[in-house]
Design an enzyme around this catalytic site. Structure first.
Site, mmCIF file in Angstrom:
data_model
loop_
_atom_site.group_PDB
_atom_site.id
_atom_site.type_symbol
_atom_site.label_atom_id
_atom_site.label_comp_id
_atom_site.label_asym_id
_atom_site.label_seq_id
_atom_site.Cartn_x
_atom_site.Cartn_y
_atom_site.Cartn_z
ATOM 1 C CD GLU A 1 -2.880 -1.105 0.429
ATOM 2 O OE1 GLU A 1 -3.102 -0.196 -0.336
ATOM 3 O OE2 GLU A 1 -3.663 -2.089 0.541
ATOM 4 C CB CYS B 1 -2.187 6.849 1.640
ATOM 5 S SG CYS B 1 -3.298 5.545 2.270
HETATM 6 C C1 UN1 Z 1 -4.209 5.304 4.790
HETATM 7 O O1 UN1 Z 1 -4.049 6.580 4.721
HETATM 8 O O2 UN1 Z 1 -3.020 4.691 4.697
HETATM 9 O O3 UN1 Z 1 -9.789 5.561 3.422
HETATM 10 C C2 UN1 Z 1 -5.442 4.640 5.128
HETATM 11 C C3 UN1 Z 1 -9.284 6.393 4.350
HETATM 12 C C4 UN1 Z 1 -9.036 5.622 5.743
HETATM 13 C C5 UN1 Z 1 -7.995 4.706 5.519
HETATM 14 C C6 UN1 Z 1 -6.834 5.406 4.961
HETATM 15 N N1 UN1 Z 1 -10.135 4.616 5.928
HETATM 16 O O4 UN1 Z 1 -8.909 7.574 4.246
#
Ligand code: UN1
Length: 509
Positions: free
Chosen positions: A263, A297
């Protein structure tokens, strides 16, 4: 809007101790790892860093636990995760405190992160009775063809600071019901929340009588992560972080034929079409771009807005940004907490400088806040930058609250701009035109793993598979059938006749 001044480091330290006490966790006092808080940018505790030998022992213990756990019935494995979910519910506020202290998240988002953990536990408990294989029509008489899913082995989880607990829980809840022990290497920036989560799993393990080594936490720097990456007893390495990290991890795990779930970076965009409900779009864009101080992210980093509405929409966006309360993430009303480090703030400053050099105009934000009150912390104003084109800096992920604005004239151009970056995590379109919405979701639309309509790019629910394409790494975690990455598939052909019939009509002897 006046900024809320955060409490002093002693106060934050007391809060951290109180939360750890409430959870029942004891600090591994020692040296090698410093727990810090971005709220003041100062140190909280000196902790023992896991040694190379301790990592080796942890992997060996996990492998031994696997031999017991893999034959424990899956619904019984689900009982462990059910108990973990109960403990997370009971300690939602304490865990949220630790997330705020170490990741700087505002209260509502920190509570939301713990909710995400509770949700994935519920999901995984259900999953523990639904690890379905297919039965397949055999071409031969008196034969049965089926798939069985078996536990895979030890799972190494490497997680990032920005979702220090939720991403771990997606991996751990699912891996545990799939029959895999977990060895977790959290970010060095977030040892306290990791300690608390690890302690709660240990409690659940004791209460249900599972092997103690089905879950272990390693507190250390990248060398600990490298040990997990290179050890062939670690069947799956699930790593969340930068594309640069993924470029190292992927080939090293592949070289030993291990499995990887990556990821990595996102450079997420929303298209705002002329028919969009602009009130709704504005709300969605501000949360996705400035929420979590731009450190998800899934954060919205590029806005691709139709030329006919661009000026009006951008004016409203700038006005909304001017009102964003920055400061103490514990204070009610704050919407933007600190960046995780001075390096992150420096990265933002440099990106803004490059954007201007590439012809961009900073419409709002970009400055530092609370510099006199908390000189070691990094509070910044989220920025909106209008760009003449999708230049080099726009194609990069800068892990800070910068929203680049681009304009388009026709929808094909919007899609081309949207897909014209190396990353492929999350995307959205704001439109009331069904043809545009469907086109965005179609095979020749958004090339991301997450594609939304009339909602921002961040804040995915756990029920779906989470992950993205291209330089985002291709992995899928969390809901849907992402569990399959944590198991191995066996194809079974059973002959219950008294003839040996060969497939493909082959005759032999
Ligand atoms: C991340 O930023 O690594 O969709 C995960 C989202 C959250 C998860 C983010 N449920 O923004």
């Amino acid at each position: 809007m006046t900024d809320t001044v955060p409490p002093g480091t002693d106060n934050v330290r007391e809060r951290a101790s109180a939360a750890l006490d409430a959870v029942g966790a004891t600090l591994p006092v020692g040296h090698g790892l410093t727990a810090r808080t971005p709220i003041t940018g100062e140190d909280l505790f000196e902790l023992h860093a896991t040694t190379e030998q301790e990592t080796e022992d942890a992997i060996a213990a996990a492998e031994a636990a696997f031999r017991v756990w893999r034959t424990t019935p899956a619904p019984a494995r689900g009982e462990l995760v059910r108990r973990l979910g109960d403990l997370l519910r009971a300690h939602q506020g304490d865990l949220a405190d630790l997330i705020t202290i170490e990741a700087g998240k505002i209260r509502s988002e920190a509570l939301g992160e713990v909710q995400e953990m509770i949700d994935i536990c519920d999901f995984a408990v259900g999953l523990s009775r639904q690890l379905y294989g297919r039965s397949i029509a055999s071409e031969r008489p008196g034969h049965r063809l089926a798939e069985t899913w078996h536990p895979l082995g030890v799972v190494g989880v490497i997680s990032a600071f920005n979702f220090p607990a939720a991403v771990w829980s997606w991996n751990t809840a699912v891996a545990l019901v799939c029959g895999d022990p977990v060895v977790w290497k959290p970010s060095e920036a977030t040892p306290l929340i990791s300690l608390a989560c690890g302690h709660l799993v240990d409690r659940a393990v004791r209460e249900v009588g599972a092997p103690p080594a089905v879950h272990q936490v390693l507190f250390g720097d990248r060398r600990v992560g490298e040990q997990l990456v290179d050890d062939s007893r670690v069947a799956l390495v699930s790593a969340t972080g930068s594309t640069r990290m993924g470029r190292e991890v992927g080939p090293r795990v592949a070289a030993r034929f291990g499995r990887c779930l990556l990821e990595l970076g996102g450079n997420n965009a929303s298209v705002v079409a002329p028919s969009a409900d602009l009130d709704l779009a504005l709300h969605g864009v501000v949360f996705a771009a400035a929420g979590t101080a731009g450190q998800r992210c899934t954060t919205l980093r590029r806005l691709i807005v139709h030329r006919s509405i661009a000026d009006e929409f951008v004016d409203r966006l700038v006005a909304a940004y001017r009102k964003l309360p920055v400061g103490d993430p514990f204070a009610e009303g704050t919407l933007v907490g600190p960046l995780v480090s001075a390096a992150a703030a420096e990265g933002m400053r440099q990106a803004l400088e490059k954007a201007v050099a590439e012809g961009g105009e900073v419409l709002v934000g970009g400055g530092a806040r609370l510099v006199d009150e908390v000189p070691n912390a990094s509070y910044v104003e989220p920025a909106v930058v209008r760009m003449p084109e999708q230049s080099a800096i726009v194609r990069q992920e800068t892990f800070a609250p910068i929203l680049y604005v681009l304009t388009y004239d026709d929808f094909d151009e919007a899609i081309a701009l949207h897909n014209g970056v190396p990353q492929g995590l999350s995307s959205s379109v704001f439109t009331r035109d069904q043809q545009e919405a469907e086109r965005f979701l179609a095979a020749d639309g958004s090339d991301c793993g997450i594609t939304n309509v009339n909602i921002g790019t961040s804040g995915a629910e756990i029920g779906g598979a989470f992950g993205g394409e291209k330089e985002t790494g291709g992995g899928r975690e969390s809901g849907s059938d992402a569990w399959r990455a944590y198991m191995r598939r066996a194809t079974n052909t059973v002959n219950y006749s008294s003839e040996l019939t060969l497939a493909q009509n082959v005759s032999f002897l």
